[in-house]
Design a protein around this motif. Structure first.
Motif, PDB file in Angstrom:
ATOM      1  N   LEU A  81       0.792  -1.222   0.000  1.00 23.85           N
ATOM      2  CA  LEU A  81       0.000   0.000   0.000  1.00 23.85           C
ATOM      3  C   LEU A  81       0.832   1.283   0.000  1.00 23.85           C
ATOM      4  CD1 LEU A  81      -1.769  -2.321   1.729  1.00 23.85           C
ATOM      5  CD2 LEU A  81      -3.377  -0.421   1.803  1.00 23.85           C
ATOM      6  N   ASN A  82       2.064   1.225   0.492  1.00 22.31           N
ATOM      7  CA  ASN A  82       2.884   2.438   0.501  1.00 22.31           C
ATOM      8  C   ASN A  82       3.355   2.832  -0.897  1.00 22.31           C
ATOM      9  OD1 ASN A  82       4.625   0.208   0.365  1.00 22.31           O
ATOM     10  ND2 ASN A  82       6.286   1.267   1.406  1.00 22.31           N
ATOM     11  N   HIS A  83       3.120   1.970  -1.889  1.00 29.98           N
ATOM     12  CA  HIS A  83       3.437   2.306  -3.278  1.00 29.98           C
ATOM     13  C   HIS A  83       2.183   2.483  -4.126  1.00 29.98           C
ATOM     14  CE1 HIS A  83       7.598   0.643  -2.376  1.00 29.98           C
ATOM     15  NE2 HIS A  83       7.858   1.781  -2.967  1.00 29.98           N
ATOM     16  N   TYR A  84       1.029   2.668  -3.477  1.00 31.21           N
ATOM     17  CA  TYR A  84      -0.197   2.867  -4.248  1.00 31.21           C
ATOM     18  C   TYR A  84      -0.197   4.267  -4.873  1.00 31.21           C
ATOM     19  CZ  TYR A  84      -2.408  -1.477  -2.662  1.00 31.21           C
ATOM     20  OH  TYR A  84      -2.725  -2.795  -2.433  1.00 31.21           O
ATOM     21  N   GLY A  85      -0.986   4.404  -5.950  1.00 31.36           N
ATOM     22  CA  GLY A  85      -0.984   5.616  -6.750  1.00 31.36           C
ATOM     23  C   GLY A  85      -0.263   5.350  -8.052  1.00 31.36           C
ATOM     24  N   LYS A  86      -0.808   5.857  -9.152  1.00 35.29           N
ATOM     25  CA  LYS A  86      -0.295   5.535 -10.482  1.00 35.29           C
ATOM     26  C   LYS A  86       1.203   5.769 -10.620  1.00 35.29           C
ATOM     27  CE  LYS A  86      -1.097   6.461 -15.394  1.00 35.29           C
ATOM     28  NZ  LYS A  86      -1.935   7.189 -16.384  1.00 35.29           N
ATOM     29  N   ASP A  87       1.699   6.851 -10.037  1.00 38.95           N
ATOM     30  CA  ASP A  87       3.099   7.221 -10.227  1.00 38.95           C
ATOM     31  C   ASP A  87       4.056   6.462  -9.313  1.00 38.95           C
ATOM     32  OD1 ASP A  87       2.284   9.041 -12.150  1.00 38.95           O
ATOM     33  OD2 ASP A  87       2.143  10.710 -10.722  1.00 38.95           O
ATOM     34  N   ASN A  88       3.533   5.664  -8.401  1.00 36.10           N
ATOM     35  CA  ASN A  88       4.381   4.956  -7.440  1.00 36.10           C
ATOM     36  C   ASN A  88       4.542   3.475  -7.747  1.00 36.10           C
ATOM     37  OD1 ASN A  88       4.586   7.357  -5.886  1.00 36.10           O
ATOM     38  ND2 ASN A  88       2.635   6.892  -4.898  1.00 36.10           N
ATOM     39  N   VAL A  89       3.710   2.969  -8.668  1.00 35.62           N
ATOM     40  CA  VAL A  89       3.692   1.529  -8.924  1.00 35.62           C
ATOM     41  C   VAL A  89       5.037   1.031  -9.445  1.00 35.62           C
ATOM     42  CG1 VAL A  89       2.670  -0.286 -10.355  1.00 35.62           C
ATOM     43  CG2 VAL A  89       1.200   1.433  -9.270  1.00 35.62           C
ATOM     44  N   GLN A  90       5.627   1.778 -10.373  1.00 35.17           N
ATOM     45  CA  GLN A  90       6.883   1.314 -10.970  1.00 35.17           C
ATOM     46  C   GLN A  90       7.987   1.221  -9.923  1.00 35.17           C
ATOM     47  OE1 GLN A  90       7.787   2.400 -14.915  1.00 35.17           O
ATOM     48  NE2 GLN A  90      10.001   2.347 -14.629  1.00 35.17           N
ATOM     49  N   GLU A  91       8.014   2.166  -8.981  1.00 34.80           N
ATOM     50  CA  GLU A  91       9.032   2.105  -7.920  1.00 34.80           C
ATOM     51  C   GLU A  91       8.853   0.853  -7.070  1.00 34.80           C
ATOM     52  OE1 GLU A  91      10.514   4.532  -3.925  1.00 34.80           O
ATOM     53  OE2 GLU A  91       9.030   5.436  -5.272  1.00 34.80           O
ATOM     54  N   GLY A  92       7.604   0.538  -6.734  1.00 42.27           N
ATOM     55  CA  GLY A  92       7.345  -0.675  -5.963  1.00 42.27           C
ATOM     56  C   GLY A  92       7.770  -1.919  -6.727  1.00 42.27           C
ATOM     57  N   TYR A  93       7.443  -1.943  -8.016  1.00 37.65           N
ATOM     58  CA  TYR A  93       7.794  -3.089  -8.862  1.00 37.65           C
ATOM     59  C   TYR A  93       9.306  -3.267  -8.945  1.00 37.65           C
ATOM     60  CZ  TYR A  93       7.911  -6.093 -13.026  1.00 37.65           C
ATOM     61  OH  TYR A  93       8.140  -7.117 -13.913  1.00 37.65           O
ATOM     62  N   GLU A  94      10.013  -2.170  -9.194  1.00 38.32           N
ATOM     63  CA  GLU A  94      11.466  -2.249  -9.343  1.00 38.32           C
ATOM     64  C   GLU A  94      12.151  -2.609  -8.024  1.00 38.32           C
ATOM     65  OE1 GLU A  94      12.582   1.439 -11.160  1.00 38.32           O
ATOM     66  OE2 GLU A  94      11.909   0.808 -13.161  1.00 38.32           O
ATOM     67  N   THR A  95      11.542  -2.218  -6.912  1.00 43.98           N
ATOM     68  CA  THR A  95      12.084  -2.613  -5.616  1.00 43.98           C
ATOM     69  C   THR A  95      12.028  -4.127  -5.447  1.00 43.98           C
ATOM     70  OG1 THR A  95      11.447  -0.506  -4.606  1.00 43.98           O
ATOM     71  CG2 THR A  95      11.857  -2.351  -3.110  1.00 43.98           C
ATOM     72  N   SER A  96      10.892  -4.709  -5.805  1.00 48.50           N
ATOM     73  CA  SER A  96      10.769  -6.169  -5.713  1.00 48.50           C
ATOM     74  C   SER A  96      11.721  -6.866  -6.679  1.00 48.50           C
ATOM     75  CB  SER A  96       9.325  -6.604  -5.977  1.00 48.50           C
ATOM     76  OG  SER A  96       8.516  -6.386  -4.836  1.00 48.50           O
TER      77      SER A  96
END
Length: 277
Positions: A81-96
């Motif tokens: 949930l801390n990466h929710y929002g359209k502009d935050n998804v890629q950061e969450g994905y790349e972190t994983s």
């Protein structure tokens, strides 16, 4: 290993290894490695599990030990949930991806719908961007209700390929299962063994005696008979081996009905309409 086919034509193994509540140490690495050596081709991870680094090491060592390629595996992770929002998804994905040491994921899920509908919709738009850019093979959701899925379909472009939810003999979610089937969205069960609680059930044990299988194998097979993808978690080598050994028998319709009748609408996890991290 049986595969299911998504609404976009891609496939996924019907059984995999879950790693929720596994320490980020050799426990996670060795469980994943052992699973891959013993025929598992699907690993279900998540950023919030805080063990992706060692899961990733297990994937690499498993690939080497089993003599397979990365493309032979189906790796899932989930956006927290801390990466929710359209502009935050890629950061969450790349972190994983970085944690796991991978170049891509086969499946990326929104972990929970959250209680903010507009934020959920914006987040899915970010997932669509990842998919349309070819950065992830498949996108889906986890813990979504019928109403949340209907909203998603009405307001967005790409349909999720899967909904990973709580599903076990005490919580059979029949209405959700029927809806997902009608909508061509695959159902996947997390914690199918109820943290081992279901393994002491009298009916499950009676059917285990009838078939010569373990209670865990009965529950996993029941998932498979219902067409559900399932990801039982274990870190114990012999249980990891036992849990995948479910493709050499079937349950009778009467046995399936007996297990279905155990439903109590009993959750062991949060209610998706209320949970916000």
């Amino acid at each position: 290993m049986q595969n299911i086919t998504f609404n976009n034509g891609n496939t996924m193994p019907q059984l995999g290894l879950g790693v929720f509540r596994v320490e980020n140490d050799d426990t996670a690495k060795n469980a994943v490695k052992h699973a891959i050596i013993n025929g598992y081709r699907s690993i279900d991870a998540a950023l919030v599990y805080a063990n992706e680094e060692m899961v990733g090491q297990g994937i690499q060592e498993g690939i080497a030990a089993a003599g397979i390629q990365r493309e032979d595996l189906f790796i899932t992770s989930k956006l927290w949930l801390n990466h929710y929002g359209k502009d935050n998804v890629q950061e969450g994905y790349e972190t994983s991806l970085s944690n796991l040491g991978l170049d891509y994921l086969d499946l990326y899920l929104i972990h929970w719908p959250g209680t903010n509908e507009s934020l959920m919709l914006e987040t899915w738009e970010g997932m669509e961007v990842l998919y349309n850019e070819g950065k992830v093979k498949n996108i889906g959701v986890s813990n979504f209700t019928i109403e949340q899925l209907e909203l998603l379909e009405a307001k967005t472009t790409i349909k999720p390929v899967i909904n990973q939810v709580e599903f076990h003999p005490y919580f059979t979610q029949e209405s959700l299962r029927n809806y997902l089937a009608s909508a061509s969205i695959q159902m996947e069960s997390w914690s199918p063994l109820m943290n081992a609680e279901i393994l002491t059930d009298e009916t499950i044990n009676a059917i285990a005696d009838e078939t010569g299988k373990s209670p865990a194998q009965i529950v996993i097979r029941w998932n498979i008979e219902h067409g559900v993808v399932t990801i039982p978690k274990s870190v114990t080598p012999h249980r990891i081996e036992e849990n995948i050994n479910v493709f050499d028998f079937s349950l009778t319709e009467a046995q399936i009905n007996r297990i279905d009748a155990l439903n109590q609408d009993k959750r062991i996890g949060p209610n998706p309409t209320e949970f916000n991290g």
